[in-house]
Design a protein around this motif. Sequence first.
Motif, PDB file in Angstrom:
ATOM      1  N   ARG A 163      42.570 -26.757-108.922  1.00 25.22           N
ATOM      2  CA  ARG A 163      41.422 -27.679-109.019  1.00 25.22           C
ATOM      3  C   ARG A 163      40.101 -26.947-108.775  1.00 25.22           C
ATOM      4  O   ARG A 163      40.068 -25.932-108.088  1.00 25.22           O
ATOM      5  N   GLY A 164      39.054 -27.505-109.368  1.00 21.00           N
ATOM      6  CA  GLY A 164      37.722 -26.941-109.153  1.00 21.00           C
ATOM      7  C   GLY A 164      37.449 -25.701-109.981  1.00 21.00           C
ATOM      8  O   GLY A 164      36.463 -25.001-109.739  1.00 21.00           O
ATOM      9  N   THR A 165      38.292 -25.431-110.973  1.00 22.39           N
ATOM     10  CA  THR A 165      38.073 -24.236-111.806  1.00 22.39           C
ATOM     11  C   THR A 165      37.747 -24.611-113.253  1.00 22.39           C
ATOM     12  O   THR A 165      37.766 -23.762-114.131  1.00 22.39           O
ATOM     13  N   GLY A 166      37.520 -25.896-113.511  1.00 25.82           N
ATOM     14  CA  GLY A 166      37.088 -26.294-114.853  1.00 25.82           C
ATOM     15  C   GLY A 166      38.193 -26.812-115.756  1.00 25.82           C
ATOM     16  O   GLY A 166      37.937 -27.147-116.921  1.00 25.82           O
ATOM     17  N   MET A 178      45.271 -38.342-115.804  1.00 29.65           N
ATOM     18  CA  MET A 178      44.626 -37.027-115.677  1.00 29.65           C
ATOM     19  C   MET A 178      45.084 -36.416-114.369  1.00 29.65           C
ATOM     20  O   MET A 178      44.979 -37.043-113.306  1.00 29.65           O
ATOM     21  N   GLY A 190      40.097 -29.689-115.444  1.00 28.67           N
ATOM     22  CA  GLY A 190      39.932 -31.128-115.705  1.00 28.67           C
ATOM     23  C   GLY A 190      38.820 -31.365-116.721  1.00 28.67           C
ATOM     24  O   GLY A 190      38.977 -32.148-117.664  1.00 28.67           O
ATOM     25  N   ALA A 191      37.698 -30.654-116.542  1.00 29.56           N
ATOM     26  CA  ALA A 191      36.571 -30.819-117.472  1.00 29.56           C
ATOM     27  C   ALA A 191      36.986 -30.378-118.879  1.00 29.56           C
ATOM     28  O   ALA A 191      36.626 -31.024-119.865  1.00 29.56           O
ATOM     29  N   VAL A 208      45.425 -32.402-112.353  1.00 26.49           N
ATOM     30  CA  VAL A 208      45.365 -30.936-112.338  1.00 26.49           C
ATOM     31  C   VAL A 208      46.087 -30.467-111.082  1.00 26.49           C
ATOM     32  O   VAL A 208      45.907 -31.045-109.994  1.00 26.49           O
ATOM     33  N   TRP A 228      34.927 -38.185-112.572  1.00 25.13           N
ATOM     34  CA  TRP A 228      34.705 -38.994-113.774  1.00 25.13           C
ATOM     35  C   TRP A 228      33.222 -39.270-113.993  1.00 25.13           C
ATOM     36  O   TRP A 228      32.754 -39.304-115.131  1.00 25.13           O
ATOM     37  N   PRO A 248      33.944 -38.840-108.231  1.00 28.87           N
ATOM     38  CA  PRO A 248      32.919 -37.826-108.517  1.00 28.87           C
ATOM     39  C   PRO A 248      33.192 -37.086-109.827  1.00 28.87           C
ATOM     40  O   PRO A 248      32.271 -36.797-110.593  1.00 28.87           O
ATOM     41  N   ASN A 266      39.729 -42.824-104.078  1.00 24.95           N
ATOM     42  CA  ASN A 266      40.198 -41.463-104.385  1.00 24.95           C
ATOM     43  C   ASN A 266      38.976 -40.535-104.318  1.00 24.95           C
ATOM     44  O   ASN A 266      38.035 -40.683-105.088  1.00 24.95           O
ATOM     45  N   PRO A 267      38.977 -39.552-103.376  1.00 26.19           N
ATOM     46  CA  PRO A 267      37.762 -38.752-103.198  1.00 26.19           C
ATOM     47  C   PRO A 267      37.534 -37.761-104.332  1.00 26.19           C
ATOM     48  O   PRO A 267      36.454 -37.190-104.441  1.00 26.19           O
ATOM     49  N   ARG A 309      30.832 -37.345-113.223  1.00 29.55           N
ATOM     50  CA  ARG A 309      30.306 -36.070-113.761  1.00 29.55           C
ATOM     51  C   ARG A 309      30.639 -35.945-115.260  1.00 29.55           C
ATOM     52  O   ARG A 309      29.914 -35.312-116.017  1.00 29.55           O
TER      53      ARG A 309
HETATM   54  C1  COA Z   1      40.146 -35.239-110.642  1.00 32.91           C
HETATM   55  C2  COA Z   1      40.686 -33.896-111.143  1.00 32.91           C
HETATM   56  C3  COA Z   1      41.482 -34.140-112.417  1.00 32.91           C
HETATM   57  C4  COA Z   1      39.482 -32.984-111.459  1.00 32.91           C
HETATM   58  O1  COA Z   1      39.982 -31.811-112.090  1.00 32.91           O
HETATM   59  P1  COA Z   1      39.358 -30.357-111.781  1.00 32.91           P
HETATM   60  O2  COA Z   1      40.008 -29.394-112.684  1.00 32.91           O
HETATM   61  O3  COA Z   1      39.435 -30.088-110.323  1.00 32.91           O
HETATM   62  O4  COA Z   1      37.834 -30.598-112.170  1.00 32.91           O
HETATM   63  P2  COA Z   1      36.842 -29.465-112.731  1.00 32.91           P
HETATM   64  O5  COA Z   1      37.025 -28.209-111.953  1.00 32.91           O
HETATM   65  O6  COA Z   1      37.011 -29.361-114.208  1.00 32.91           O
HETATM   66  O7  COA Z   1      35.422 -30.103-112.406  1.00 32.91           O
HETATM   67  C5  COA Z   1      34.555 -30.588-113.419  1.00 32.91           C
HETATM   68  C6  COA Z   1      33.222 -30.926-112.802  1.00 32.91           C
HETATM   69  O8  COA Z   1      33.376 -31.986-111.892  1.00 32.91           O
HETATM   70  C7  COA Z   1      32.987 -31.580-110.590  1.00 32.91           C
HETATM   71  N1  COA Z   1      33.970 -32.134-109.648  1.00 32.91           N
HETATM   72  C8  COA Z   1      35.318 -32.165-109.780  1.00 32.91           C
HETATM   73  N2  COA Z   1      35.879 -32.763-108.715  1.00 32.91           N
HETATM   74  C9  COA Z   1      34.841 -33.090-107.903  1.00 32.91           C
HETATM   75  C10 COA Z   1      34.754 -33.711-106.615  1.00 32.91           C
HETATM   76  N3  COA Z   1      35.838 -34.156-105.986  1.00 32.91           N
HETATM   77  N4  COA Z   1      33.535 -33.882-106.068  1.00 32.91           N
HETATM   78  C11 COA Z   1      32.412 -33.473-106.713  1.00 32.91           C
HETATM   79  N5  COA Z   1      32.433 -32.861-107.931  1.00 32.91           N
HETATM   80  C12 COA Z   1      33.620 -32.683-108.500  1.00 32.91           C
HETATM   81  C13 COA Z   1      33.062 -30.065-110.611  1.00 32.91           C
HETATM   82  O9  COA Z   1      32.189 -29.496-109.674  1.00 32.91           O
HETATM   83  C14 COA Z   1      32.632 -29.757-112.010  1.00 32.91           C
HETATM   84  O10 COA Z   1      31.237 -29.861-112.109  1.00 32.91           O
HETATM   85  P3  COA Z   1      30.397 -28.830-113.057  1.00 32.91           P
HETATM   86  O11 COA Z   1      30.643 -29.319-114.466  1.00 32.91           O
HETATM   87  O12 COA Z   1      28.992 -28.990-112.608  1.00 32.91           O
HETATM   88  O13 COA Z   1      30.968 -27.478-112.814  1.00 32.91           O
HETATM   89  C15 COA Z   1      41.549 -33.191-110.056  1.00 32.91           C
HETATM   90  O14 COA Z   1      40.829 -33.121-108.860  1.00 32.91           O
HETATM   91  C16 COA Z   1      42.877 -33.884-109.780  1.00 32.91           C
HETATM   92  O15 COA Z   1      43.859 -33.663-110.477  1.00 32.91           O
HETATM   93  N6  COA Z   1      42.902 -34.739-108.728  1.00 32.91           N
HETATM   94  C17 COA Z   1      44.129 -35.397-108.322  1.00 32.91           C
HETATM   95  C18 COA Z   1      44.575 -36.445-109.331  1.00 32.91           C
HETATM   96  C19 COA Z   1      43.472 -37.384-109.678  1.00 32.91           C
HETATM   97  O16 COA Z   1      42.697 -37.821-108.858  1.00 32.91           O
HETATM   98  N7  COA Z   1      43.411 -37.725-110.970  1.00 32.91           N
HETATM   99  C20 COA Z   1      42.460 -38.682-111.503  1.00 32.91           C
HETATM  100  C21 COA Z   1      43.095 -40.020-111.457  1.00 32.91           C
HETATM  101  S1  COA Z   1      42.051 -41.229-112.207  1.00 32.91           S
END
Ligand code: COA
Length: 321
Positions: free
Chosen positions: A261-264, A254, A266-267, A256, A300, A298, A293-294, A302
Amino acid sequence: MPWVVRDAVRDVNRAVGRRWQAIDPLLPDPAALPTGCGAPLVVNGDNGRLAGLGVCVHHHIPAESLNQTWGAADRFTLVPRLAGQDVGAPADLLLTHWRDHLAVVGAARGPDTSAGVVWPSQDITGIRALLRHGLQPLTVIAARTRPNGPPAAPRGGYGVTIRPAGLADAERVLDLELRLIRYDMHFGGPVWRAATDRLVREEILSSLARPVTWTWLAERAGRAVGLLVAQPPQDSGWIAGMTSLSPAAYLQTMFVDHAERGTGIGAALARSLHAQLDAAGVAVTLLHHSQVNPLSGPFWYRMGYRPLWTSWEARPASALR
Ligand SMILES: CC(C)(COP(=O)(O)OP(=O)(O)OC[C@H]1O[C@@H](n2cnc3c(N)ncnc32)[C@H](O)[C@@H]1OP(=O)(O)O)[C@@H](O)C(=O)NCCC(=O)NCCS
């Protein structure tokens, strides 16, 4: 193995099974111990009875395997079976035996080695022993169970389209996949190898050539901004034994784009996969994420996942103390 010993091993395995079920019903029945590099390491309790044992497995991962990108080339794994309410003391003894065992294994002294234990995340009584022996919590296997009740309708991210990737998308998928590996390298898990780029490309080409793809891209204005790759139950047999529920699927990748990021997105990708898996009756979905991984933890949690197993590692293996 004499029958007295075999019975004692069976009793320990049964006790471990009862213990695991009490700690976390998603844990499987403990499998039969694998054949290790030698006789099992044995721990006796104060009463002189068998309190636990462990098997050390040596694994060399060849340079031509993509698996070498996910960790050390020579992996020494302890498979423990510890009975009792509080496994702190027997874990300490077992890890001491294992350290002494690895100290005389020449191959465990190299720089590209690891000593690892996969530990039930909820089994908190052994954690101080793992830390005391120099092991660090590196990755988590997290699990999401199929929710009861009607499936939630997948919601898209704003202005984002999710579509299955095809062979024509190979370069886009490769770019996102390699960026994920580079990002994850910050957390001490993956190791960039001479063959990483080529092996990832080969894996992508072979999976995108399948008639049904389990790779999805999220696009905004025609630009690939997110990637999700999963394995259906028929390809997840390698990890299915880590949980009591079946069938199990595996969420492999996964990512993004940083600016999105943070725009929905990943969800939206995760919900779209979950809707498909829930409709197909998949009982549990597993994934790996780096413990520190910060972003991933959070996110997953969620999305309905929670920790099942934690992989503890000393890298190199000689860092085990
Ligand atoms: C992890 C990742 C895929 C999340 O994708 P994203 O598009 O930023 O996530 P979204 O915007 O869809 O967030 C979905 C929900 O999770 C929450 N969320 C996402 N990242 C978060 C964080 N770091 N801390 C707290 N909440 C978080 C959002 O607030 C949102 O909550 P909501 O449903 O109440 O609105 C993205 O940060 C990423 O690509 N990270 C780098 C690669 C990585 O870590 N991949 C996973 C490897 S296992």
